[in-house]
Each structure stands twice: as structure tokens, then as C-alpha cells.
Enzyme design. Structure first.
Site, PDB file in Angstrom:
ATOM      1  N   ARG A 185       6.576 -49.823  16.543  1.00 56.07           N
ATOM      2  CA  ARG A 185       6.272 -48.871  17.606  1.00 56.07           C
ATOM      3  C   ARG A 185       6.257 -47.463  17.023  1.00 56.07           C
ATOM      4  O   ARG A 185       7.102 -47.096  16.208  1.00 56.07           O
ATOM      5  CB  ARG A 185       7.303 -48.962  18.746  1.00 56.07           C
ATOM      6  CG  ARG A 185       7.198 -50.223  19.595  1.00 56.07           C
ATOM      7  CD  ARG A 185       5.909 -50.225  20.412  1.00 56.07           C
ATOM      8  NE  ARG A 185       5.783 -51.399  21.283  1.00 56.07           N
ATOM      9  CZ  ARG A 185       5.147 -52.509  20.957  1.00 56.07           C
ATOM     10  NH1 ARG A 185       4.585 -52.616  19.758  1.00 56.07           N
ATOM     11  NH2 ARG A 185       5.071 -53.522  21.810  1.00 56.07           N
ATOM     12  N   GLU A 216      -1.617 -43.343  20.900  1.00 56.10           N
ATOM     13  CA  GLU A 216      -2.619 -44.098  20.160  1.00 56.10           C
ATOM     14  C   GLU A 216      -4.019 -43.719  20.619  1.00 56.10           C
ATOM     15  O   GLU A 216      -4.703 -44.458  21.327  1.00 56.10           O
ATOM     16  CB  GLU A 216      -2.315 -45.586  20.265  1.00 56.10           C
ATOM     17  CG  GLU A 216      -0.966 -45.889  19.597  1.00 56.10           C
ATOM     18  CD  GLU A 216      -0.648 -47.354  19.471  1.00 56.10           C
ATOM     19  OE1 GLU A 216      -1.199 -48.161  20.244  1.00 56.10           O
ATOM     20  OE2 GLU A 216       0.169 -47.696  18.583  1.00 56.10           O
ATOM     21  N   HIS A 231      -3.518 -49.860  15.624  1.00 52.71           N
ATOM     22  CA  HIS A 231      -2.688 -50.884  16.261  1.00 52.71           C
ATOM     23  C   HIS A 231      -3.388 -52.244  16.195  1.00 52.71           C
ATOM     24  O   HIS A 231      -3.533 -52.954  17.190  1.00 52.71           O
ATOM     25  CB  HIS A 231      -2.391 -50.514  17.715  1.00 52.71           C
ATOM     26  CG  HIS A 231      -1.157 -51.190  18.247  1.00 52.71           C
ATOM     27  ND1 HIS A 231      -0.337 -50.608  19.195  1.00 52.71           N
ATOM     28  CD2 HIS A 231      -0.588 -52.396  17.974  1.00 52.71           C
ATOM     29  CE1 HIS A 231       0.661 -51.421  19.475  1.00 52.71           C
ATOM     30  NE2 HIS A 231       0.526 -52.513  18.749  1.00 52.71           N
TER      31      HIS A 231
END
Length: 331
Positions: A242, A271, A290
Site C-alpha cells: 500500500r 494512484e 498497481h
């Protein structure tokens, strides 16, 4: 019965027919299915639509307390991920809404990605690629400081399934592996060929640091100016967990000062391409959006497991649910 599939634009960019067909097959052809793309700005529209659903399947969206309080009819929220920190558990409990998540679907992919980033940063792959493509320079000695993996020390912070999978792969490269995990015992670490240590021991010993831990209030910004100042061996830092585990400003400062060799970041605090721009145009930072979890196989399993969780909760087949986070329904 009414089911909502709610996700960001990215989260809904998948073959939705897989879930739709399973829902129709298991819950009946007359089941109403609503697909709601949520960017965070359509909150009032979402609150109105979500008020009459029986179950929600969510992907890459935050469900805050205001939204969940409108879900008077909902029996379950199924999260299409292993993490669920973006769902307000207290309000789910108040509204008697069950919550499920995926327990296992991408361990192999995340561990592979972690090692790929570690290797790429250690071998300065980004630098060499840019040197050839941009500078038209084809020379091995245009940089220095590359790290030999065999005999070096990898510290894994977080020793769950992914941490253990990373350790297995790292040991194949001859890395010594030390681990930090509040829930792990020395016996468990030793069983996997690792040594359990403290964070301070990691900062003193590690050539590489891999973050694979679940985000909690206790470990937020665990990599910060204070911890970076304790790092003795100019490590490579890889984050596949994370973004909030790292203080980004402190990381960049550590890179600029040469305290950190390089970083591989698959996750960021925000993000978006805009936020990621603070990390670009640097040979010592490798970014991916990600994507550590992603493969055709893992995507299929994420969809299948999460929709099955939703259906099993609605049909009362609780023993078949992969992972129940919040169980508030009467049995």
C-alpha cells in the site's frame, strides 16, 4: 433481487459478462443488475441508486459512511480484492451489512512482480534502457554501483502469504532473508529459512527492503525520514503493498541524498498519473500502476471468487464464502 456492480472506470474495465452470467444463473434470470461507474463525483446519484440494492460488488472504489448509510436494503458488500480498508466497517455493522473479500488470488503474481522490480532496480535496467533509447549510448560502464544479489540481505516487512512467496523466490537468488511481522513467530520465520528481526535491525542490515504488509494505523508511513536515517547499507526499497506505508517526500529526499539506492513502487498514496509525476524522470525510481496483482489468471479468479462470495452470502451458504470480514446476518 437487485445487484449493483460498482467500480471506477479502471475497475469496470473487465469482462463483466463473467459476473453477470454467474449472477443470472445462480440468483435467477429476473435479477436486476446495475452497473455504476463511480469516480467520486457522482455521490448523490450513487446514494440514490444504491438505496434499493440487495448486494454490491465493488472494485477500486471507496464506500464511505454517507453512502453505506443509504444502503437500507443491502445484505452484503463483496470486495473484489484482498484489502477492504476503503469500506466503513462500523457503518456496515450498524446497517447489518455483511462484508466479504478475496483471500487468495494473486500471491504468485505479486511475489513475481516484487522480485522483478527488485532485480530491475538493482541491475539499473531503467537507466540502461534510457541510455540506449534516449542517449544512443551502448556501453555497460556508463553507470556503476550495481548490486550482486547472492549473499546480500533482503528484508521483508510483512510475512503473510505474499511475504513468504517473496522469500521463497529471493532464496533462489541466494539472498539472505530477514523478516519483520508483529504477528509472526521466530519458529515460523525459521521454518521458511528466514530470521525474524525488529525494524531497527532491518534498517541496519538490509540491502533490499520489500513491503508486503497490510496497511494499518500502526504501520502507516513506516518508511519515513526517521527510519530512512537509520538505513546503513543504501538499500533498494520495493513497495507492492500500500502506498501509505511510505512517506513519499522522505523517500525522494533519501534518494537525492544517496541514502537509498533506488525504489520500485507499484503502489502510491494517490494512484493517478498526476500524483505519479513527482516520481518520473528519474532512473532510480521504477513505477508500475498497481499492476503487481495482474495476470489473466488472477483477474479471472478475482472476478469468480468475489461474485461467488456475493451469491453465497445472499443464499445463506456462508460456509462456502472465501473470506467473511463482517458477518451480521442472522443464521
Amino acid at each position: 433481487m437487485k445487484i449493483m456492480m460498482c467500480g471506477s472506470k479502471e475497475g469496470l474495465a473487465r469482462d463483466l459478462d463473467l459476473e453477470i452470467n454467474i449472477i443470472k444463473e445462480k440468483l435467477g434470470e429476473d435479477t436486476e443488475i446495475v452497473i455504476f461507474e463511480y469516480s467520486g463525483t457522482e455521490k448523490e446519484e450513487l446514494k440514490k441508486e444504491i438505496a434499493t440494492v440487495d448486494g454490491v460488488l465493488i472494485s477500486l472504489v471507496d464506500l464511505d459512511s454517507d453512502i453505506i448509510r443509504e444502503m437500507k436494503q443491502c445484505k452484503v458488500i463483496s470486495v473484489q480484492a484482498t484489502g477492504y480498508n476503503y469500506v466503513d466497517l462500523d457503518v456496515c455493522k450498524e446497517n447489518k451489512i455483511g462484508l466479504t473479500a478475496i483471500d487468495e488470488y494473486c500471491t504468485q503474481e505479486v511475489a513475481d512482480h516484487c522480485m522483478a522490480m527488485l532485480l530491475s532496480v538493482a541491475r539499473k535496467i531503467k537507466f540502461y534502457n534510457n541510455d540506449i533509447e534516449v542517449n544512443k549510448n551502448y556501453a555497460y560502464n556508463s553507470t556503476s554501483g550495481l548490486i550482486r544479489l547472492e549473499g546480500a540481505t533482503l528484508a521483508i516487512m510483512g510475512f503473510g502469504k505474499i511475504g513468504k512467496a517473496v522469500a521463497k523466490r529471493a532464496q533462489g537468488f541466494g539472498l539472505n532473508v530477514i523478516v519483520y511481522s508483529p504477528s509472526c513467530t521466530q519458529d515460523v520465520a525459521k521454518a521458511h529459512g528466514c530470521t525474524l528481526v525488529t525494524p531497527d535491525e532491518i534498517y541496519a542490515q538490509a540491502d533490499f527492503i520489500a513491503l508486503t504488509m497490510r496497511l494499518t494505523a500502526q504501520n502507516e508511513n513506516i518508511i519515513n525520514a526517521e527510519s530512512i536515517a537509520k538505513m546503513k547499507k543504501c538499500p533498494v526499497i520495493v513497495n507492492v503493498a500500500r502506498g501509505a506505508l511510505i512517506d513519499d517526500d522522505a523517500l525522494i529526499d533519501g534518494l537525492d541524498k544517496g541514502v537509498i539506492f533506488g525504489a520500485g513502487l507499484d503502489v502510491l498514496k494517490e494512484e493517478t498519473a498526476e500524483y505519479a509525476s513527482k516520481f518520473i524522470n528519474r532512473d532510480d525510481i521504477l513505477l508500475t500502476p498497481h499492476t503487481a496483482f495482474y495476470s489473466d489468471t488472477s483477474q479471472y479468479e478475482a472476478q469468480k471468487i468475489s461474485v461467488d462470495n456475493l451469491i453465497y452470502m445472499l443464499t445463506g451458504e456462508y460456509e462456502k464464502v472465501c473470506k467473511i470480514i463482517l458477518d451480521v446476518q442472522k443464521r
